[in-house]
Design a protein around this motif. Structure first.
Motif, short mmCIF file in Angstrom:
data_model
loop_
_atom_site.label_atom_id
_atom_site.label_comp_id
_atom_site.label_asym_id
_atom_site.label_seq_id
_atom_site.Cartn_x
_atom_site.Cartn_y
_atom_site.Cartn_z
N LYS A 205 55.04 -47.89 162.25
CA LYS A 205 55.44 -46.52 162.56
C LYS A 205 54.64 -45.99 163.75
O LYS A 205 55.17 -45.27 164.61
N ARG A 206 53.36 -46.35 163.82
CA ARG A 206 52.54 -45.92 164.95
C ARG A 206 53.01 -46.56 166.25
O ARG A 206 53.02 -45.91 167.31
N PHE B 96 63.08 -43.74 165.20
CA PHE B 96 64.16 -44.02 164.26
C PHE B 96 63.61 -44.35 162.88
O PHE B 96 62.48 -44.83 162.73
N GLN B 97 64.42 -44.10 161.85
CA GLN B 97 64.02 -44.43 160.50
C GLN B 97 63.74 -45.93 160.41
O GLN B 97 64.51 -46.76 160.86
N HIS C 148 62.96 -35.54 153.73
CA HIS C 148 63.17 -34.96 152.40
C HIS C 148 61.84 -34.88 151.66
O HIS C 148 61.79 -34.58 150.48
N ASP C 149 60.74 -35.15 152.40
CA ASP C 149 59.40 -35.23 151.83
C ASP C 149 58.72 -33.87 151.86
O ASP C 149 58.35 -33.37 152.92
N MET C 150 58.53 -33.27 150.69
CA MET C 150 57.91 -31.96 150.63
C MET C 150 56.44 -32.00 151.03
O MET C 150 55.88 -30.99 151.45
N ASN C 151 55.79 -33.15 150.90
CA ASN C 151 54.41 -33.25 151.39
C ASN C 151 54.37 -33.01 152.90
O ASN C 151 53.46 -32.33 153.40
N SER C 152 55.33 -33.55 153.62
CA SER C 152 55.40 -33.32 155.07
C SER C 152 55.63 -31.85 155.37
O SER C 152 55.03 -31.29 156.30
N VAL C 153 56.51 -31.22 154.60
CA VAL C 153 56.78 -29.80 154.81
C VAL C 153 55.51 -28.98 154.69
O VAL C 153 55.20 -28.14 155.54
N ASN D 292 58.22 -40.95 157.34
CA ASN D 292 57.39 -41.46 156.24
C ASN D 292 58.15 -42.38 155.29
O ASN D 292 57.60 -42.80 154.27
N SER D 293 59.39 -42.68 155.62
CA SER D 293 60.19 -43.54 154.76
C SER D 293 59.52 -44.90 154.56
O SER D 293 59.14 -45.57 155.53
#
Length: 248
Positions: free
Chosen positions: A144-145, A84-85, A196-201, A165-166
């Motif tokens: 997150k981990r 979850f976020q 919405h993170d283009m780095n992740s994309v 990554n939020s």
């Protein structure tokens, strides 16, 4: 594989999702991208059964989720892992207890079996030796981990990550992306990431779905996204200056 067929959802007179269809393939990192308010999180909730769509169907390896009875739906849910976020850890529980929570709720394993599984999952995400710590004692990236360890503790076939990554700095975000990719490859999970993170994309986008105002406007991989002829997608992608410079 997960098949999403013509999913539609409205709230009152507002159409949030309009006929979304796509396939999420096993062993790939499938990303749903788009700006705020485009329907990404609502689509995720429809896929995992938190929100019932007004129309359409979701198939898990050929099994209809919304066409199944409650018992069959519960069986599919037990095959899901969800990040979850924000991580959504229990502040009053230790790291070990947080990861063990699904095992306590959904299995009849012995205490020793649960301990071994939790320790394995913490080791897998690089957090061995942290089980006695409280969430307040660890960093955002470590939280997150821990949440990823909890998401995989049941050996899921399907992994869902909502904005993983939020709130993280870029370097930590890259490490979380790498971990998601590694787990997907290693266990051949069907993984869906909402972002919405283009780095992740550009790091992990095996299959990318772009939503705009509740509609799917584009689907492809991280390489072809740089050469799209969809105006709305280009505006979203190249709002990032670094990516604009790469294209030029």
């Amino acid at each position: 594989m997960i098949e999403i067929n013509n999913i539609a959802k409205s709230f009152g007179d507002k159409d949030v999702l309009m006929g979304i269809s796509c396939k999420l393939r096993q062993g790939e990192t499938n990303l749903i991208i788009g700006g705020s308010g485009t329907g990404k999180s609502v689509l995720l909730k429809c896929i995992i059964g938190l929100v019932r769509p007004d129309a359409g169907e979701v198939l898990y390896n050929g099994r209809s989720f919304y066409g199944s009875d409650k018992e069959a739906q519960q069986a599919i849910r037990r095959e899901m892992g969800v990040l979850f976020q924000g991580g959504a850890l229990f502040d009053s529980q230790t790291v070990h207890q947080n990861v063990q929570f699904p095992l306590d709720m959904l299995t009849s394993q012995s205490a020793e079996e649960k301990r071994e599984r939790v320790e394995f999952c913490l080791q897998r995400v690089g957090l061995e030796g942290t089980g006695k710590l409280m969430p307040s004692e660890i960093s955002g990236g470590m939280k997150k981990r821990v949440a990823i360890a909890r998401a995989i503790v049941m050996n899921p076939k399907y992994l869902f990550c909502d904005e993983p990554n939020s709130g993280l700095d870029p370097l930590t975000g890259v490490k979380i992306d790498e971990l998601i990719r590694e787990i997907t490859d290693e266990y051949q999970i069907t993984t869906l990431v909402i972002t919405h993170d283009m780095n992740s994309v550009m790091e992990i986008g095996d299959n990318v779905i772009f939503l705009q105002k509740g509609k799917k406007l584009w689907e492809g991989d991280k390489d072809s996204i740089m050469h799209s002829d969809v105006t709305e997608l280009n505006e979203f992608v190249f709002s990032n200056k670094l990516l604009r410079d790469m294209r030029e």
